[in-house]
Design an enzyme around this catalytic site. Structure first.
Site, PDB file in Angstrom:
ATOM      1  N   HIS A   3       3.652   2.673 -13.997  1.00 51.78           N
ATOM      2  CA  HIS A   3       3.171   1.564 -13.173  1.00 51.78           C
ATOM      3  C   HIS A   3       2.012   0.917 -13.929  1.00 51.78           C
ATOM      4  O   HIS A   3       0.949   1.505 -14.076  1.00 51.78           O
ATOM      5  CB  HIS A   3       2.712   2.112 -11.815  1.00 51.78           C
ATOM      6  CG  HIS A   3       2.289   1.066 -10.844  1.00 51.78           C
ATOM      7  ND1 HIS A   3       2.332   1.271  -9.483  1.00 51.78           N
ATOM      8  CD2 HIS A   3       1.815  -0.186 -11.010  1.00 51.78           C
ATOM      9  CE1 HIS A   3       1.890   0.180  -8.864  1.00 51.78           C
ATOM     10  NE2 HIS A   3       1.565  -0.708  -9.773  1.00 51.78           N
ATOM     11  N   GLY A  24       0.794  -1.218   0.000  1.00 56.94           N
ATOM     12  CA  GLY A  24       0.000   0.000   0.000  1.00 56.94           C
ATOM     13  C   GLY A  24       0.828   1.270   0.000  1.00 56.94           C
ATOM     14  O   GLY A  24       0.392   2.297   0.513  1.00 56.94           O
ATOM     15  N   GLY A  25       2.040   1.193  -0.563  1.00 57.88           N
ATOM     16  CA  GLY A  25       2.894   2.370  -0.612  1.00 57.88           C
ATOM     17  C   GLY A  25       3.641   2.654   0.678  1.00 57.88           C
ATOM     18  O   GLY A  25       4.372   3.635   0.770  1.00 57.88           O
ATOM     19  N   GLU A  52       5.335  -6.741  -7.854  1.00 57.53           N
ATOM     20  CA  GLU A  52       4.701  -7.524  -6.809  1.00 57.53           C
ATOM     21  C   GLU A  52       3.431  -8.173  -7.342  1.00 57.53           C
ATOM     22  O   GLU A  52       2.949  -7.837  -8.425  1.00 57.53           O
ATOM     23  CB  GLU A  52       4.359  -6.653  -5.593  1.00 57.53           C
ATOM     24  CG  GLU A  52       3.343  -5.560  -5.873  1.00 57.53           C
ATOM     25  CD  GLU A  52       3.094  -4.684  -4.661  1.00 57.53           C
ATOM     26  OE1 GLU A  52       3.825  -4.821  -3.665  1.00 57.53           O
ATOM     27  OE2 GLU A  52       2.166  -3.864  -4.699  1.00 57.53           O
ATOM     28  N   ARG A  85      -5.471 -10.465  -4.111  1.00 61.47           N
ATOM     29  CA  ARG A  85      -6.781  -9.968  -3.696  1.00 61.47           C
ATOM     30  C   ARG A  85      -7.390  -9.141  -4.810  1.00 61.47           C
ATOM     31  O   ARG A  85      -6.776  -8.935  -5.854  1.00 61.47           O
ATOM     32  CB  ARG A  85      -6.628  -9.095  -2.452  1.00 61.47           C
ATOM     33  CG  ARG A  85      -5.611  -7.966  -2.668  1.00 61.47           C
ATOM     34  CD  ARG A  85      -5.626  -6.935  -1.563  1.00 61.47           C
ATOM     35  NE  ARG A  85      -4.525  -6.001  -1.632  1.00 61.47           N
ATOM     36  CZ  ARG A  85      -4.476  -4.932  -2.415  1.00 61.47           C
ATOM     37  NH1 ARG A  85      -5.493  -4.676  -3.231  1.00 61.47           N
ATOM     38  NH2 ARG A  85      -3.432  -4.123  -2.415  1.00 61.47           N
TER      39      ARG A  85
END
Length: 450
Positions: free
Chosen positions: A207, A163-164, A287, A291
Site C-alpha cells: 500500500h 477507514g478500512g 482511492e 483531507r
C-alpha cells in the site's frame, strides 16, 4: 489570511492544527463534545464550543452543530482534520452557503472522489490504472458474474466506505452472496449508502500513497510517496517515507501520475492518492483522500514542510509557498501509531484512565498526542493515543531510533493496553527490516504468536 479558524475535530489532530494556527497568528476555536470538555486541545485553543454529547452522531458528526458553532464564534474557516466531517460533501456545501471555508477541495469534487465508484471512473479517465472490477455499483447477480470472470479472491467494497470499514474479501464463489449482502448492510448502517462494487483482491500487495498539494492558481505538486503496508483490519499501524525497495523509477512514476491526475480534476488543498503495488511492480489506483492523513507527519519530517500551514494558506486564497523543484526530501521518517488497543484480543480498543504518560525524546523524535497523566481514554472515539515519528539519514537508523523511542515510552493505566510492544515486534521482524513486507505482515505476526 483567516483571522479565526474553528477546528472540528478532537484528539491529537485538533491539537496539532491549533499549534500551527497559533504560529500563523490565527485565533482558534475547538468544537468539542461533552466528553472532551477538558481535553488538551480545548485547553490550548483560544476559545472552545461544546457541540453535543459524547456519541459522535450528536457532536462531531453533527454538521448543523459544528456549522452553528462556527457562525456563533465568528470563525471564517473550519479545519476538519481527518475522519468525522472531513470528507462530507454536503457539509462542505453547507459551509459555502454560509460563507465559511471548509479547508479542503470544493464540495462537488469532494462528492465525486468520496464515492469510490465515481472516483474510479474519474481517475481512470485521468490515466490511472485500475484493478479489474466494476466501474459502477452492482446488483448481487451482476456482481457474482463479474467476480467469476475476474477470478477469486475478490473484494467487495462499499461505495461510501473508508477507514478500512465496509470491505469484505471473498475467496470462493460459494461465499460470495453472503459477503455481498453483509457488505451492503454494513454500508447502509455505517454510511447510509448500501451501494457496493467489486474488484480483484491482491492478498500480498503493498500500500503506497502519494501526498499532493494544490492551490487555486493552477499549481499542483507532490511531496513524495509513503509506504503504509503495515496494517491491522486494513487500518494503518506503521507508515514510512520514502517507500523502501520499490523497483527503480516506480516511485517517480507514481508521483507524476498522481500529480497529473490531481491537476486534471482541478484538485485544491492537501490530498492523498492511494495505490496498491503488486509483486510485479505494477501500481493500481485505490482511492483519493480529500483531507489531511494521519501519517502526514512523516512527509513533514523529510521535507520540512508544514502541511497544515499550506492547507490553511491555500484555503484563504494564497498560492503554495513552493514549487516542485523546491521540494527537497532528505532521509527516512517512520511513524508508529500507539493505539489504546489490545493486540492479543484482535486489537480490541481499551478505555481506561491514564496514570502514567511520559513520551520519549531525543534527537529527531516527534510525538503528536493529546494524552497526559490524568486523562481518561473515552470509549466513544478512535483508539489513537499518540503518533511516534522519527527521522534519520538512513532507514536502519530510523528503525533503531523508533525502537529506542518505543522502549522509552511510558504509558500506563489500570486497564490500558496499547500497541507499543506489538509495534516493536513489527519493526524487529526480519521482513520489515529488509523491506520485504506487504499488507499481510501483521496477520503473519499474529498467526505465529497465536
Amino acid at each position: 489570511m483567516f483571522e479565526k479558524v474553528l477546528i472540528a475535530n478532537r484528539g491529537e489532530i485538533a491539537l496539532r492544527v491549533a499549534r500551527t494556527c497559533q504560529e500563523m497568528g490565527i485565533r482558534t476555536v475547538v468544537a468539542h463534545s461533552e466528553a472532551d470538555r477538558d481535553s488538551a486541545a480545548v485547553r490550548f485553543a483560544d476559545e472552545s464550543k461544546c457541540i453535543g454529547p459524547a456519541p459522535v452522531k450528536g457532536s462531531y458528526l453533527n454538521a448543523a452543530a459544528v456549522l452553528t458553532a462556527a457562525l456563533q464564534t465568528g470563525a471564517e474557516a473550519i479545519h476538519p482534520g481527518y475522519g468525522f466531517l472531513s470528507e462530507d460533501a454536503d457539509f462542505a456545501d453547507a459551509c459555502a452557503r454560509y460563507g465559511i471555508s471548509l479547508i479542503g477541495p470544493d464540495s462537488e469534487l469532494m462528492a465525486e472522489l468520496g464515492d469510490k465508484s465515481s472516483a474510479r471512473v474519474l481517475m481512470s479517465k485521468a490515466g490511472l490504472a485500475l484493478l479489474p472490477g466494476s466501474l459502477e455499483p452492482l446488483t448481487v447477480g451482476r456482481a457474482r458474474v463479474l467476480a467469476d470472470e475476474i477470478g477469486y479472491p475478490v473484494i467487495i467494497k462499499a461505495v461510501a466506505g473508508g477507514g478500512g470499514r465496509g470491505m469484505s474479501v471473498v475467496d470462493s464463489a460459494a461465499d460470495f452472496t453472503d459477503a455481498f449482502v453483509r457488505t451492503r448492510a454494513i454500508g447502509q448502517t455505517l454510511f447510509g449508502d448500501d451501494r457496493v462494487y467489486v474488484e480483484r483482491y491482491l492478498p500480498t500487495a503493498r500500500h503506497v500513497e502519494v501526498q499532493i498539494l494544490a492551490d487555486t492558481h493552477g499549481r499542483v505538486i507532490h511531496l513524495g510517496e509513503r509506504d503504509c503496508s503495515v496494517q491491522r483490519h486494513r487500518q494503518k499501524l506503521v507508515e514510512e517515507t520514502p517507500a523502501p525497495r520499490l523497483p527503480p523509477g516506480l516511485a517517480d512514476r507514481m508521483c507524476r501520475a498522481a500529480t497529473a491526475a490531481a491537476a486534471s480534476v482541478g484538485y485544491t488543498g492537501a490530498g492523498t492518492v492511494e495505490f496498491l503495488v503488486d509483486e510485479r511492480g505494477e501500481f493500481y489506483f485505490m482511492e483519493v483522500n480529500c483531507r489531511l492523513q494521519v501519517e502526514h507527519a512523516v512527509t513533514e519530517a523529510v521535507t520540512g514542510i508544514d502541511l497544515v500551514r499550506e492547507q490553511i494558506s491555500v484555503a484563504s486564497g494564497h498560492a503554495l509557498s513552493l514549487d516542485q523543484p523546491d521540494v527537497d526530501r532528505r532521509g527516512v521518517a517512520i511513524e508508529c501509531r500507539v493505539n489504546a488497543e489490545d493486540p492479543t484480543l484482535d486489537f480490541r480498543p481499551t478505555a481506561s484512565p491514564i496514570t502514567e504518560f511520559l513520551p520519549p525524546g531525543g534527537p529527531f523524535v516527534r510525538v503528536d498526542s493529546h494524552a497526559f497523566a490524568g486523562y481518561s481514554v473515552p470509549p466513544n472515539y478512535d483508539s489513537l493515543l499518540a503518533k511516534l515519528v522519527v527521522w534519520a539519514p538512513e532507514r536502519d537508523q530510523a528503525i533503531a531510533r523508533a525502537l529506542r523511542a518505543l522502549r522509552e515510552f511510558r504509558l500506563g493505566g489500570p486497564t490500558l493496553r496499547t500497541t507499543a510492544d506489538f509495534l516493536r515486534r513489527v519493526l524487529e521482524h526480519p521482513k520489515f527490516a529488509k523491506a520485504e513486507h506487504n499488507t499481510s505482515l501483521v496477520r503473519d505476526i499474529v498467526s505465529t504468536e497465536a
